[in-house]
Design an enzyme around this catalytic site. Structure first.
Site, PDB file in Angstrom:
ATOM      1  N   SER A 143      41.513  51.526  40.010  1.00 30.62           N
ATOM      2  CA  SER A 143      41.694  52.976  39.801  1.00 30.62           C
ATOM      3  C   SER A 143      42.389  53.157  38.474  1.00 30.62           C
ATOM      4  O   SER A 143      43.253  52.346  38.114  1.00 30.62           O
ATOM      5  CB  SER A 143      42.621  53.603  40.827  1.00 30.62           C
ATOM      6  OG  SER A 143      42.074  53.566  42.082  1.00 30.62           O
ATOM      7  N   ARG A 191      39.986  43.707  53.537  1.00 29.18           N
ATOM      8  CA  ARG A 191      40.215  43.883  52.090  1.00 29.18           C
ATOM      9  C   ARG A 191      41.527  44.574  51.735  1.00 29.18           C
ATOM     10  O   ARG A 191      41.709  45.022  50.615  1.00 29.18           O
ATOM     11  CB  ARG A 191      39.036  44.604  51.452  1.00 29.18           C
ATOM     12  CG  ARG A 191      38.730  45.906  52.117  1.00 29.18           C
ATOM     13  CD  ARG A 191      37.310  46.278  51.798  1.00 29.18           C
ATOM     14  NE  ARG A 191      37.033  47.540  52.433  1.00 29.18           N
ATOM     15  CZ  ARG A 191      36.357  48.507  51.904  1.00 29.18           C
ATOM     16  NH1 ARG A 191      35.866  48.390  50.707  1.00 29.18           N
ATOM     17  NH2 ARG A 191      36.154  49.617  52.557  1.00 29.18           N
ATOM     18  N   HIS A 192      42.433  44.653  52.721  1.00 24.53           N
ATOM     19  CA  HIS A 192      43.764  45.210  52.431  1.00 24.53           C
ATOM     20  C   HIS A 192      44.844  44.177  52.707  1.00 24.53           C
ATOM     21  O   HIS A 192      44.784  43.452  53.696  1.00 24.53           O
ATOM     22  CB  HIS A 192      44.048  46.436  53.303  1.00 24.53           C
ATOM     23  CG  HIS A 192      43.310  47.643  52.861  1.00 24.53           C
ATOM     24  ND1 HIS A 192      42.079  47.971  53.357  1.00 24.53           N
ATOM     25  CD2 HIS A 192      43.617  48.597  51.949  1.00 24.53           C
ATOM     26  CE1 HIS A 192      41.662  49.085  52.766  1.00 24.53           C
ATOM     27  NE2 HIS A 192      42.578  49.490  51.898  1.00 24.53           N
ATOM     28  N   ARG A 202      52.372  47.663  49.753  1.00 29.07           N
ATOM     29  CA  ARG A 202      51.803  48.849  50.420  1.00 29.07           C
ATOM     30  C   ARG A 202      51.982  48.704  51.925  1.00 29.07           C
ATOM     31  O   ARG A 202      51.449  47.754  52.509  1.00 29.07           O
ATOM     32  CB  ARG A 202      50.298  48.966  50.114  1.00 29.07           C
ATOM     33  CG  ARG A 202      49.941  48.963  48.626  1.00 29.07           C
ATOM     34  CD  ARG A 202      50.143  50.314  48.010  1.00 29.07           C
ATOM     35  NE  ARG A 202      49.999  50.282  46.570  1.00 29.07           N
ATOM     36  CZ  ARG A 202      48.957  50.788  45.911  1.00 29.07           C
ATOM     37  NH1 ARG A 202      47.960  51.337  46.575  1.00 29.07           N
ATOM     38  NH2 ARG A 202      48.936  50.763  44.596  1.00 29.07           N
ATOM     39  N   GLU A 252      36.024  48.957  46.169  1.00 32.20           N
ATOM     40  CA  GLU A 252      36.744  49.434  44.983  1.00 32.20           C
ATOM     41  C   GLU A 252      37.603  48.306  44.398  1.00 32.20           C
ATOM     42  O   GLU A 252      38.286  47.604  45.124  1.00 32.20           O
ATOM     43  CB  GLU A 252      37.641  50.591  45.410  1.00 32.20           C
ATOM     44  CG  GLU A 252      38.479  51.165  44.289  1.00 32.20           C
ATOM     45  CD  GLU A 252      39.659  51.983  44.820  1.00 32.20           C
ATOM     46  OE1 GLU A 252      39.458  52.840  45.706  1.00 32.20           O
ATOM     47  OE2 GLU A 252      40.783  51.744  44.342  1.00 32.20           O
ATOM     48  N   ARG A 264      41.190  41.331  45.153  1.00 33.12           N
ATOM     49  CA  ARG A 264      39.827  41.860  45.318  1.00 33.12           C
ATOM     50  C   ARG A 264      38.909  41.312  44.228  1.00 33.12           C
ATOM     51  O   ARG A 264      37.722  41.089  44.462  1.00 33.12           O
ATOM     52  CB  ARG A 264      39.835  43.384  45.281  1.00 33.12           C
ATOM     53  CG  ARG A 264      40.440  43.954  46.544  1.00 33.12           C
ATOM     54  CD  ARG A 264      40.144  45.423  46.649  1.00 33.12           C
ATOM     55  NE  ARG A 264      40.791  45.972  47.823  1.00 33.12           N
ATOM     56  CZ  ARG A 264      40.688  47.237  48.188  1.00 33.12           C
ATOM     57  NH1 ARG A 264      39.969  48.082  47.462  1.00 33.12           N
ATOM     58  NH2 ARG A 264      41.296  47.674  49.261  1.00 33.12           N
ATOM     59  N   GLU A 292      50.542  49.724  54.383  1.00 33.82           N
ATOM     60  CA  GLU A 292      49.356  50.246  55.069  1.00 33.82           C
ATOM     61  C   GLU A 292      49.368  49.722  56.498  1.00 33.82           C
ATOM     62  O   GLU A 292      49.555  48.539  56.722  1.00 33.82           O
ATOM     63  CB  GLU A 292      48.076  49.754  54.401  1.00 33.82           C
ATOM     64  CG  GLU A 292      48.175  49.680  52.907  1.00 33.82           C
ATOM     65  CD  GLU A 292      46.945  50.207  52.223  1.00 33.82           C
ATOM     66  OE1 GLU A 292      46.143  50.866  52.889  1.00 33.82           O
ATOM     67  OE2 GLU A 292      46.818  49.968  51.018  1.00 33.82           O
TER      68      GLU A 292
END
Ligand code: AMO
Length: 434
Positions: free
Chosen positions: A360, A219-220, A211, A357, A408, A213
Site C-alpha cells: 500500500s 497470509r496474515h 498488528r 495485496e 508476502r 489482527e
C-alpha cells in the site's frame, strides 16, 4: 573449529577434518556408510568393519541420526558416493549426541505438519527445502536493499515502541512503558515521513510491524516485516515505480543467485521473472472488472473494500502483478493526499500479486491545515500527533512512499501456501513461542 573443512571443499588427495550432523548411517554388512551433512552439503564416510579399528567402527555405527560429529581422514574419489568423494576415517568424535527419538524427521522421509515444524525449527531447517526458503528470503532482502541504495535512498531504523497507532486503533498491541500506556508500532509511517521531510529526502526501512489482527489466515501475521520507502518530491507514480523496481529486482536476484535453492524447492524449471510493466488500473476499473468476472454474489459498488474472492477473481483475469490506483478517499488513511481536482479520490495505491495485496502506498498530505483536518475526519485527536504535525509547519516538501509486506513477497515469489513458512518464528493468534 580449527582446521575444519566444509564438505563441499573436500577434494581427493586431501586429509581433512569434517564436522556436521549425521544425516544417515547405512550398514551394508561388511561395509557401512555414514553421511555427514554441513551447511555446504554432504559427504560420505566409509567404514570397513574388518579393516578398521573396532572402537572407531563402533562409534561410527552406533551414533544416532542428527548427532554432531567430527571425522578426520583421507578424501578419496568414489564415483558411487553422492558427491563423488568419500572419507576413510582415522578418527571420529561425537561432539553432541542427539536423542534417538526426534520430534520430526529432518531427512524429510516422514512428513510433519506445519505446527510441529514451527515448534522444532532447528530440526526443520536441517531440510534443504526449508533452508532454501530462508536463503531466498535473505537474497530478496539483500536485493531490496541494493535497489533502494541504487535509487539513492538511506536506510533508517525507527522506534518500535510508540505512543500512538497509525493504521487503525483496533489492531494495536498495547504495552506498559514505565507505567504509561504505549503500543508496538504498526508501521514506520509517521517516522519515515518525518525523515523524508529533512534533508535526507529518500529513505527506506526493513523492519518489524505489529498488528493485533484477530483472524488467523494463511497470509496474515501478528508480527511481519515491512519494506518501507518514502521520498521527498515524489508523487504516487514515482512511488509506484520504486515499488515495481524493488519487486522486480527481488525476482531477478532469486533467478540469478538462488539456482540451488530453487532446485531444492522444485521450482527451477518454472521460475519466471515478471518481464512486462505492471498495469495500473483505477479503483473504478477494478470494481467493474471484478463485477464482470461474475464470481461475486453481490456486485461491488463505489466505496466498497475489495473482498478476498474479488481480488482472486481479478488476479486470475489480469494474470500478472498490477496496481490499483485512485482509491476512494474515505477508505484510505489520513496521511494519504486526495487528488487536487476531486477530493473523493485519493492518491493511494495498492500493488497486487495475482493472489494477494503486496503493497500500500500513496502521496502524502504535506499541507499542515489539511493534515490536521484529516485527523479529525478519521476520529483521531491531532494533539496526540503533535510531534508529527508540527514538523509540517517548518517546510515539509510533497512526498510519497509505500509499505511492502516482506513475508508476502517471499511467499508469492516462492508460491508458499502459508505465510508462516516464510518466517522463522511466526507470531499468530496461537503462537507466542518459540
Ligand atoms: P498496510 O497496512 O497496507 O500499509 O501494510 C503494507 C503491507 O504490509 C503487509 N502487511 C502484512 N503482512 C502480513 N501480515 C499482516 N498482518 C500485515 N499487515 C500488512 C501487506 C501490506 O500490503 N503505512 C502503510 C504503508 C504506506 O502507505 O507507506 C501501511 O502500513 O503486504
Amino acid at each position: 573449529m580449527q582446521d575444519r573443512t566444509y564438505t563441499a571443499d573436500a577434494e581427493p588427495g586431501d586429509h581433512v577434518t569434517v564436522a556436521g550432523w549425521v544425516h544417515e548411517v547405512r550398514d551394508l554388512g561388511g561395509i557401512a556408510f555414514l553421511i555427514l551433512r554441513d551447511s555446504a552439503g554432504r559427504i560420505q564416510v566409509k567404514f570397513e568393519k574388518d579393516e578398521m579399528d573396532e572402537e572407531l567402527v563402533e562409534t561410527g555405527l552406533g551414533v544416532s541420526r542428527e548427532s554432531v560429529v567430527s571425522v578426520t581422514g583421507a578424501v578419496e574419489e568414489e564415483p558411487r558416493a553422492p558427491t563423488g568423494v568419500e572419507v576413510t576415517p582415522e578418527g571420529m568424535e561425537v561432539v553432541a549426541p542427539a536423542d534417538p527419538e526426534l520430534p520430526l524427521d529432518p531427512s524429510g522421509k516422514v512428513d510433519a505438519d506445519l505446527s510441529t515444524r514451527l515448534d522444532n525449527r532447528t530440526l526443520d531447517l536441517r531440510k534443504d527445502e526449508v533452508q532454501a526458503v530462508f536463503e531466498v528470503r535473505a537474497e530478496i532482502l539483500r536485493a531490496a536493499r541494493e535497489t533502494f541504495r541504487d535509487l539513492n535512498c538511506t536506510e533508517i531504523n525507527t522506534p518500535k515502541i510508540v505512543a500512538t497507532g497509525t493504521e487503525g486503533g483496533t489492531e494495536l498491541f498495547p504495552i506498559t512503558y514505565f507505567g504509561e500506556e504505549a503500543f508496538m508500532n504498526q508501521s514506520p509511517q509517521l517516522f519515515k515521513q518525518l525523515i523524508a521531510g529533512s534533508n535526507v529526502e529518500r529513505v527506506f526501512e526493513i523492519g518489524p510491524i505489529f498488528r493485533a489482527e484477530e483472524h488467523n489466515t494463511p497470509r496474515h501475521l501478528n508480527e511481519a516485516t515491512s519494506i518501507d520507502f518514502e521520498g521527498a518530491f515524489c508523487d504516487e507514480s514515482d512511488a509506484m515505480d520504486v515499488a515495481e523496481a524493488v519487486v522486480r529486482s527481488a525476482y531477478e536476484a532469486v533467478a540469478e543467485n538462488c539456482t540451488e535453492e530453487l532446485e531444492a524447492l522444485d521450482l527451477a524449471d518454472d521460475f519466471e521473472v515478471p518481464e512486462e510493466e505492471f498495469p495500473r488500473l483505477t479503483y473504478e476499473e477494478t470494481i467493474e472488472r471484478i463485477n464482470a468476472t461474475g464470481e461475486l454474489d453481490d456486485q461491488l459498488v463505489w466505496g466498497d473494500d475489495l473482498p478476498t474472492e474479488g481480488e482472486k477473481a481479478l488476479g486470475e483475469d489480469v494474470g500478472s502483478h498490477y496496481f490499483i490506483t485512485d482509491w476512494p478517499s474515505e477508505i484510505k488513511p489520513f496521511y494519504i493526499q486526495d487528488h487536487d481536482d476531486d477530493e473523493q479520490l485519493s492518491t493511494g495505491f495498492d500493488l497486487m500479486h495475482p493472489t494477494m495485496e503486496l503493497v500500500s502506498g500513496g502521496k502524502r498530505e504535506h499541507r499542515y491545515e489539511q493534515l490536521v483536518d484529516g485527523f479529525e475526519q478519521q476520529g483521531l485527536d491531532p494533539e496526540q500527533f503533535d510531534y508529527y504535525t508540527k514538523m509540517f509547519r517548518y517546510g515539509m516538501p510533497p512526498h510519497a512512499g509505500f509499505g511492502l509486506g516482506g513475508e508476502r513477497l517471499v511467499m508469492t515469489i516462492l508460491g508458499l501456501e502459508n505465510i508462516r513458512e516464510a518466517v522463522l518464528f511466526p507470531r499468530d493468534r496461537q503462537r507466542l513461542s518459540p
